[in-house]
Write a protein that holds these residues in place. Structure first.
Motif, mmCIF file in Angstrom:
data_model
loop_
_atom_site.group_PDB
_atom_site.id
_atom_site.type_symbol
_atom_site.label_atom_id
_atom_site.label_comp_id
_atom_site.label_asym_id
_atom_site.label_seq_id
_atom_site.Cartn_x
_atom_site.Cartn_y
_atom_site.Cartn_z
ATOM 1 N N ILE A 1 -5.852 5.675 7.226
ATOM 2 C CA ILE A 1 -4.453 6.079 7.127
ATOM 3 C C ILE A 1 -4.307 7.249 8.096
ATOM 4 N N GLU B 1 4.117 1.782 4.599
ATOM 5 C CA GLU B 1 2.872 1.011 4.546
ATOM 6 C C GLU B 1 1.917 1.548 3.485
ATOM 7 N N VAL B 2 1.942 2.852 3.272
ATOM 8 C CA VAL B 2 0.975 3.492 2.374
ATOM 9 C C VAL B 2 1.471 3.539 0.925
ATOM 10 N N GLU B 3 2.772 3.594 0.722
ATOM 11 C CA GLU B 3 3.336 3.782 -0.621
ATOM 12 C C GLU B 3 2.809 2.798 -1.669
ATOM 13 N N PRO C 1 2.264 9.615 6.330
ATOM 14 C CA PRO C 1 1.397 8.656 5.636
ATOM 15 C C PRO C 1 0.219 9.341 4.953
ATOM 16 N N LEU D 1 -3.126 2.118 8.850
ATOM 17 C CA LEU D 1 -1.814 2.346 8.239
ATOM 18 C C LEU D 1 -1.225 3.605 8.854
ATOM 19 N N THR D 2 0.015 3.511 9.337
ATOM 20 C CA THR D 2 0.586 4.605 10.120
ATOM 21 C C THR D 2 1.952 5.074 9.639
ATOM 22 N N THR D 3 2.489 4.466 8.575
ATOM 23 C CA THR D 3 3.820 4.855 8.110
ATOM 24 C C THR D 3 3.814 5.063 6.593
ATOM 25 N N ILE D 4 4.785 5.823 6.125
ATOM 26 C CA ILE D 4 4.921 6.046 4.689
ATOM 27 C C ILE D 4 5.137 4.735 3.932
#
Length: 198
Positions: free
Chosen positions: A42, A78-80, A112, A73-76
Motif C-alpha cells: 500500500i 482501493e484500501v478501504e 492510502p 494499492l495506491t488510493t483510499i
C-alpha cells in the motif's frame, strides 16, 4: 519448500514517502516474503509520482511488485475494503515518517497509508509502526508518546541512529522485523522497545 517463520501471515505493508529509506523497506519486504508472509503493498502517492536521487516512481513500483508479486494499492478507495473484509493479520507501516505518525496519532485519514491503519484499527487488529524521522524526539515527540499508549498500536524496536549529529532522530531496527510482526500478532509489544544503534 520449507515453511518460514511467517508462513501464511497476511501483512499489509503501508509505505509512507521516506524516499531515503525505500531501499531498506523493499529489502525488508523481501525478507517478509522469504519468511512465507503474503505481502500486499500500500503505497503513498508521493513514492510513485516524485522522482528523487533515490529513484523514480516507476523504479520503485517495479521493485515493490517484483518483491511482493502483488498489485500495488495506491488510493483510499482501493484500501478501504481491507477493514470490512479483514484482509490483513497485521498492517505494517514501513517506513513510517514523522508526518504519517502525526496523522495516525491525530486520527487523520487522507492517504492510502492512513486508510490502511484506520481500516485495521476498526477491527481491533494490530498495526505495527517502523518509525523513521529526524524530529521524533522534537516537536513530534508528543505524537510518539500518544501512540506508545494507544491500543493495538505496536512498534518495531527503535533507537537514536545518530545522537550527536541528529539528536532528535529515531530509526526502527528493521533487522528485528520478524519477531516484531510475531509479537504484534499476539497483541504484544516486542521488548525491549528501545535498542541502541552501534
Amino acid at each position: 519448500m520449507t515453511e518460514g517463520e511467517l508462513n501464511g501471515v497476511k501483512i499489509g505493508v503501508a509505505m509512507a514517502a521516506s524516499h531515503c529509506n525505500m531501499h531498506r523497506a523493499v529489502a525488508t519486504m523481501k525478507l517478509l516474503v522469504d519468511q512465507g508472509a503474503i505481502v500486499t503493498p500500500i503505497v503513498s502517492p508521493s513514492i510513485l509520482h516524485v522522482t528523487t536521487r533515490f529513484g523514480s516512481g516507476d523504479y520503485w513500483a517495479e521493485q515493490i511488485t517484483a518483491v511482493t508479486g502483488q498489485e500495488i494499492l495506491t488510493t483510499i478507495p482501493e484500501v478501504e475494503p481491507s477493514g470490512p473484509q479483514r484482509w490483513f493479520d497485521v498492517v505494517l507501516v514501513m517506513p513510517c515518517t514523522g508526518n504519517t505518525l502525526a496523522k495516525i496519532a491525530n486520527a487523520i485519514n487522507d492517504s492510502p497509508v492512513t486508510m490502511a491503519v484506520k481500516a485495521q484499527l476498526r477491527n481491533g487488529g494490530p498495526v505495527l509502526l517502523a518509525i523513521t524521522s529526524n524530529d521524533l524526539l522534537g516537536l513530534n515527540a508528543v505524537n510518539l508518546g500518544r501512540l506508545l499508549g494507544a491500543r493495538n498500536i505496536y512498534f518495531v524496536p527503535f533507537g537514536q541512529d545518530d545522537p550527536i549529529r541528529k539528536p532528535r532522530s529515531i530509526d526502527a531496527h528493521l533487522e528485528l522485523i520478524v519477531p516484531a510482526v510475531q509479537a504484534a500478532q499476539r497483541q504484544e509489544q516486542m521488548q525491549p522497545i528501545l535498542v541502541p544503534w552501534n
